[in-house]
Design an enzyme around this catalytic site. Structure first.
Site, PDB file in Angstrom:
ATOM      1  CB  SER A 181      -0.901   0.013   1.235  1.00 26.97           C
ATOM      2  OG  SER A 181      -1.523   1.272   1.365  1.00 26.97           O
ATOM      3  CG  HIS A 226      -4.029  -1.461  -1.853  1.00 24.50           C
ATOM      4  ND1 HIS A 226      -5.099  -2.220  -2.294  1.00 24.50           N
ATOM      5  CD2 HIS A 226      -4.503  -0.669  -0.871  1.00 24.50           C
ATOM      6  CE1 HIS A 226      -6.175  -1.895  -1.588  1.00 24.50           C
ATOM      7  NE2 HIS A 226      -5.836  -0.956  -0.722  1.00 24.50           N
ATOM      8  CG  ASP A 276      -5.252   2.488   0.874  1.00 22.87           C
ATOM      9  OD1 ASP A 276      -6.210   1.701   0.760  1.00 22.87           O
ATOM     10  OD2 ASP A 276      -4.137   2.130   1.296  1.00 22.87           O
ATOM     11  CG  MET A 310      -8.491   7.259   2.543  1.00 26.09           C
ATOM     12  SD  MET A 310      -7.696   7.163   4.163  1.00 26.09           S
ATOM     13  CE  MET A 310      -6.693   5.682   3.953  1.00 26.09           C
ATOM     14  CG  HIS A 335      -9.575   0.504  -0.735  1.00 28.90           C
ATOM     15  ND1 HIS A 335      -9.071   0.247   0.512  1.00 28.90           N
ATOM     16  CD2 HIS A 335     -10.922   0.594  -0.584  1.00 28.90           C
ATOM     17  CE1 HIS A 335     -10.052   0.191   1.389  1.00 28.90           C
ATOM     18  NE2 HIS A 335     -11.181   0.407   0.753  1.00 28.90           N
ATOM     19  CG  MET A 354     -11.465   3.550   1.900  1.00 31.23           C
ATOM     20  SD  MET A 354     -10.087   3.460   3.079  1.00 31.23           S
ATOM     21  CE  MET A 354      -8.712   3.410   1.916  1.00 31.23           C
ATOM     22  CG  MET A 360     -11.855  -2.592   4.750  1.00 36.24           C
ATOM     23  SD  MET A 360     -10.266  -2.225   3.924  1.00 36.24           S
ATOM     24  CE  MET A 360      -9.390  -1.334   5.232  1.00 36.24           C
ATOM     25  CG  ASP A 383      -6.094  -2.771   3.086  1.00 35.83           C
ATOM     26  OD1 ASP A 383      -5.090  -2.647   3.804  1.00 35.83           O
ATOM     27  OD2 ASP A 383      -6.570  -1.825   2.414  1.00 35.83           O
TER      28      ASP A 383
END
Length: 214
Positions: free
Chosen positions: A6, A31, A33, A35, A64, A66, A135, A173
């Protein structure tokens, strides 16, 4: 086991070089992330950053989301170079519409479930997606402790996938490193996301090889 380091744990001042470093170390995917400060209480990267680091590797980008309204941003992340886009079943966008949109862009769609969301929440969509992400921490921040009590949930999703003869990959994850990877054994997990466990390791290549051995 495939390993998706990540970028949340990388040195943000040299993200391109960090992507290249982790590629050379033997990662299977990267990966990323995303957000938005609303769905989770943190802000990270957007399509511009993903696009900027895309030339540094040919590895699949596992993005991913979020964010509250993933449907509105699928085009932006597809254009940025995402190969896989996972979004939360708990988000406000209609899951089937969002899955169709991701698929229409030639990107693999996946669903994510938070720790308090039951495995059964993704069952109606398993024949429409390519990945389920479990998660194993509360989403929003890196460096949290692995929640071992999520493993029965992973096993339940894996069992349903096998029962229906589907080729959906199962990813986990959160808090996964050399000390916790053993707890994923026998759950059907195909891919683990590891941030600090790889980027902060003394030898990232050795760390990746160890995780891959499970």
């Amino acid at each position: 086991m495939k390993v998706a380091p990540s970028l949340l744990s990388c040195d943000f001042s040299k993200m391109g070089e960090e992507v290249a470093r982790i590629d050379k170390a033997g990662a299977d995917l990267i990966h990323l992330d995303v957000m938005d400060g609303h769905f989770v209480p943190n802000l990270t990267i957007g399509p511009g950053i993903i696009s900027a680091v895309r030339p540094y590797t040919k590895l699949p980008f596992d993005v991913h989301l979020m964010i509250d309204d993933p449907l509105s941003y699928i085009d932006a992340f597809a254009d940025a170079g995402a190969d896989i886009i996972t979004f939360h079943i708990e988000a406000s966008s209609d899951p089937e519409e969002t899955i169709r949109k991701i698929r229409s862009r030639g990107v693999s769609p996946g669903l994510v479930i938070k720790p308090k969301t039951p495995a059964e929440a993704v069952f109606p969509y398993l024949d429409q997606i390519d990945m389920v992400l479990i998660m194993t921490v509360e989403p929003g921040f890196g460096g949290q402790s692995f929640m071992e009590d999520m493993m029965p949930k992973a096993a339940a999703v894996s069992s349903e996938i096998r029962k229906r003869g589907l080729s959906v990959q199962l990813e986990a994850d959160g808090g996964i490193n050399a000390k916790t990877i053993g707890k994923t054994s026998g759950t059907g997990i195909d891919i683990v996301v590891s941030g600090t466990g790889v980027f902060k390791a003394e030898d990232p290549a050795e760390a990746i090889r160890y995780l891959q051995s499970f």
